[in-house]
Design a protein around this motif. Structure first.
Motif, PDB file in Angstrom:
ATOM      1  N   GLY A   1       6.866   3.572  -0.775  1.00 56.69           N
ATOM      2  CA  GLY A   1       7.314   2.472  -1.621  1.00 56.69           C
ATOM      3  C   GLY A   1       6.165   1.635  -2.129  1.00 56.69           C
ATOM      4  N   THR A   2       5.206   1.392  -1.276  1.00 55.47           N
ATOM      5  CA  THR A   2       4.034   0.612  -1.671  1.00 55.47           C
ATOM      6  C   THR A   2       3.260   1.314  -2.772  1.00 55.47           C
ATOM      7  OG1 THR A   2       3.853  -0.271   0.572  1.00 55.47           O
ATOM      8  CG2 THR A   2       1.917  -0.478  -0.844  1.00 55.47           C
TER       9      THR A   2
ATOM     10  N   SER B   1       4.413   3.549  -4.859  1.00 53.95           N
ATOM     11  CA  SER B   1       5.217   3.585  -6.077  1.00 53.95           C
ATOM     12  C   SER B   1       5.113   2.265  -6.836  1.00 53.95           C
ATOM     13  CB  SER B   1       6.685   3.869  -5.740  1.00 53.95           C
ATOM     14  OG  SER B   1       6.811   5.138  -5.105  1.00 53.95           O
ATOM     15  N   ALA B   2       5.072   1.170  -6.111  1.00 58.61           N
ATOM     16  CA  ALA B   2       4.993  -0.148  -6.746  1.00 58.61           C
ATOM     17  C   ALA B   2       3.610  -0.412  -7.321  1.00 58.61           C
ATOM     18  CB  ALA B   2       5.360  -1.225  -5.725  1.00 58.61           C
ATOM     19  N   LEU B   3       2.576   0.092  -6.664  1.00 53.51           N
ATOM     20  CA  LEU B   3       1.192  -0.123  -7.109  1.00 53.51           C
ATOM     21  C   LEU B   3       0.508   1.237  -7.208  1.00 53.51           C
ATOM     22  CD1 LEU B   3       0.353  -3.183  -4.844  1.00 53.51           C
ATOM     23  CD2 LEU B   3       0.641  -3.244  -7.321  1.00 53.51           C
TER      24      LEU B   3
ATOM     25  N   ASP C   1      -7.666  -8.141 -10.269  1.00 50.65           N
ATOM     26  CA  ASP C   1      -6.807  -8.694  -9.215  1.00 50.65           C
ATOM     27  C   ASP C   1      -7.644  -8.880  -7.951  1.00 50.65           C
ATOM     28  OD1 ASP C   1      -4.931  -9.345  -7.322  1.00 50.65           O
ATOM     29  OD2 ASP C   1      -3.537  -7.709  -7.809  1.00 50.65           O
TER      30      ASP C   1
ATOM     31  N   HIS D   1      -6.765 -10.082  -5.196  1.00 50.43           N
ATOM     32  CA  HIS D   1      -6.024  -9.693  -3.996  1.00 50.43           C
ATOM     33  C   HIS D   1      -6.266  -8.217  -3.657  1.00 50.43           C
ATOM     34  CE1 HIS D   1      -3.723 -13.248  -5.432  1.00 50.43           C
ATOM     35  NE2 HIS D   1      -3.587 -13.483  -4.123  1.00 50.43           N
TER      36      HIS D   1
ATOM     37  N   ALA E   1      -2.206  -3.510   2.011  1.00 48.73           N
ATOM     38  CA  ALA E   1      -1.652  -3.638   0.670  1.00 48.73           C
ATOM     39  C   ALA E   1      -0.177  -4.030   0.725  1.00 48.73           C
ATOM     40  CB  ALA E   1      -1.827  -2.319  -0.092  1.00 48.73           C
ATOM     41  N   THR E   2       0.538  -3.444   1.688  1.00 51.02           N
ATOM     42  CA  THR E   2       1.965  -3.757   1.827  1.00 51.02           C
ATOM     43  C   THR E   2       2.163  -5.233   2.170  1.00 51.02           C
ATOM     44  OG1 THR E   2       2.424  -1.496   2.556  1.00 51.02           O
ATOM     45  CG2 THR E   2       4.061  -3.178   3.111  1.00 51.02           C
TER      46      THR E   2
ATOM     47  N   LEU F   1       0.056  -7.529  -0.988  1.00 50.17           N
ATOM     48  CA  LEU F   1       0.260  -7.348  -2.425  1.00 50.17           C
ATOM     49  C   LEU F   1       1.724  -7.268  -2.834  1.00 50.17           C
ATOM     50  CD1 LEU F   1      -2.563  -4.757  -3.204  1.00 50.17           C
ATOM     51  CD2 LEU F   1      -2.655  -7.257  -3.373  1.00 50.17           C
ATOM     52  N   LEU F   2       2.605  -7.003  -1.906  1.00 51.10           N
ATOM     53  CA  LEU F   2       4.035  -6.898  -2.264  1.00 51.10           C
ATOM     54  C   LEU F   2       4.811  -8.146  -1.870  1.00 51.10           C
ATOM     55  CD1 LEU F   2       4.801  -3.166  -1.352  1.00 51.10           C
ATOM     56  CD2 LEU F   2       4.181  -4.157  -3.572  1.00 51.10           C
TER      57      LEU F   2
END
Length: 456
Positions: A315-316, A318-320, A391, A393, A451-452, A455-456
């Motif tokens: 999921g992480t 896929s989002a980034l 970014d 972050h 990152a999870t 960043l999410l």
């Protein structure tokens, strides 16, 4: 001086000479082969035999086998030695082995099948055969297999003059020896004197007064690795070998000890690469694949662990999507750092510079190095990530993951081989796979996990 150097260059083994030899062999021109091979050193002849293909090697030996002697046989690589011995006429082989010292005969026999061993043993004189068979009775890779039985000894009460007179009258002396070993009435070595000290001392000087401080003995059952360590550690030239009762049975010289040290280095390097400790450029494709495939299969399973970790953060990713491009950087840099630390640790264990006594200090040093390397790489990667992706972050995640994986790599590189050695396993054999897996798994986990969270 210039003429000597030019002459040496003329007889060097280069591609032109190899091509000329093969052309002469193909033409069946024995005189030309003799002229081309005669100036070469035994080691160069052995290299030539190793570099040409099996067919050319058989053709050359069929035309030139009459010139193969013991020195050439001892220089030939173990990979093709059996093939060369099989190709030699029996009378040539018999004459060649008679030129060898007992330790070289033992080294030759170890790589041959029983029928060929019997031919060589039958060629030896009775005394040499008994000496070789006794040496072969010792465990494989032991000092007893490495030693030569030809030893120069003198009673401990002799003078320099008596020793020199004895050496001049002796009918049989080793081709090369460096020490005269002093023995007591029970044939137990009590010291040794170098030939240089003997020749530079007065005839009335007692041998006991000019012995070397470096004197020590090795038991015939000691492992070869211990022999190499002792020679390297104490800068020995030769060392007496004794039996369980402390009686002299032979001597090991520096050339044999250094050969063992070279073999240990080569074995460690090959094992770290996961290609088997007997891999050679002379192996065929099937043999090469057989040696490498098991470790490739092991790597396949360990790589699956990395894939499993990555799948937990689907999921992480896929989002980034940018994470998919960046995460190999952290893992691969950690892998390189782990390999660096591992190479130093395995070598230090082999030379016994890394022991349980100083392991703590070395671990702390690697930890410090890992932190410093991590901080340096974090600044570069963090700044690059911020500038390229806009970014900060993401740049921070990259920097923190790099620090974590550099610490893991540095510690894993020293702790894994230390643990394997503590368990009685060869650190060079499996350390590479474990360290690579560790840095990959932790690199992906640290980067994707951070990152999870951030960043999410």
């Amino acid at each position: 001086m210039a003429e000597d150097q030019a002459e040496a260059e003329d007889v060097a083994l280069d591609q032109d000479r190899i091509d000329a030899v093969l052309e002469a062999v193909e033409a069946g021109n024995r005189e030309a082969v003799d002229a081309l091979m005669e100036p070469l050193h035994a080691a160069d002849i052995a290299d030539l035999l190793e570099q040409i293909g099996p067919g050319d090697r058989r053709a050359l030996l069929a035309l030139w086998s009459h010139e193969i002697d013991g020195e050439i046989l001892s220089e030939i690589s173990e990979d093709i030695r059996e093939e060369v011995v099989e190709a030699l006429p029996r009378e040539v082989l018999v004459e060649a082995v008679r030129d060898l010292e007992t330790d070289d005969v033992v080294d030759l026999l170890e790589d041959l099948e029983q029928p060929q061993q019997d031919i060589i043993l039958d060629a030896l004189e009775d005394a040499d055969r008994v000496a070789v068979e006794q040496a072969m009775s010792y465990p494989e890779y032991s000092a007893g297999r490495l030693m030569q039985r030809e030893v120069v000894v003198a009673p401990e009460h002799w003078t320099v003059g008596e020793t020199i007179d004895f050496l001049r009258k002796a009918e049989h002396l080793p081709d090369q020896f460096y020490h005269v070993i002093l023995v007591d009435p029970r044939m137990k070595p009590v010291g040794y004197a170098t030939l240089g000290r003997i020749l530079s001392s007065g005839r009335d000087a007692k041998l006991a007064d000019i012995v070397e401080d470096s004197f020590r003995t090795i038991e015939a059952t000691d492992p070869e690795a211990d022999v190499a360590y002792i020679f390297n550690q104490y800068h020995l030239i030769s060392c007496p070998v004794v039996d369980e009762g402390g009686r002299l049975v032979g001597v090991i010289t520096i050339d044999d000890a250094m050969n063992v040290l070279d073999e240990e280095h080569e074995e460690d390097m090959l094992r770290l690469a996961g290609v088997g400790d007997e891999a050679s450029v002379n192996d065929g494709a099937v043999e090469t694949a057989r040696q490498r495939l098991p470790w490739l299969v092991v790597n396949l399973f360990t790589a699956s662990l990395s894939a499993l970790v990555i799948s937990q953060f689907e999921g992480t990713i896929s989002a980034l999507v940018a994470l998919a491009a960046l995460m190999p950087i952290v893992a691969s840099t950690g892998g390189i750092a782990g390999t660096q630390s591992l190479a130093v640790a395995v070598r230090a264990l082999a030379t016994r510079d890394l022991t349980q006594a100083n392991a703590g200090r070395v671990i702390w040093r690697e930890l410090g190095a890992g932190i410093l390397n991590g901080l340096g790489l974090a600044l570069i990667l963090g700044a690059a990530g911020t500038l390229i992706f806009g970014d900060w972050h993401l740049g921070l995640v990259l920097a923190m993951a790099m620090i974590v994986n550099q610490i893991v790599a540095a510690l894993g590189g020293v702790l894994v081989p230390l643990t394997l050695e503590r368990l009685g396993l060869d650190p060079a054999l499996a350390s590479g796979t474990f360290v690579t897996t560790l840095t990959d798994v932790m690199g992906f986990f640290a980067f994707l996990g951070l990152a999870t969270v951030m960043l999410l």
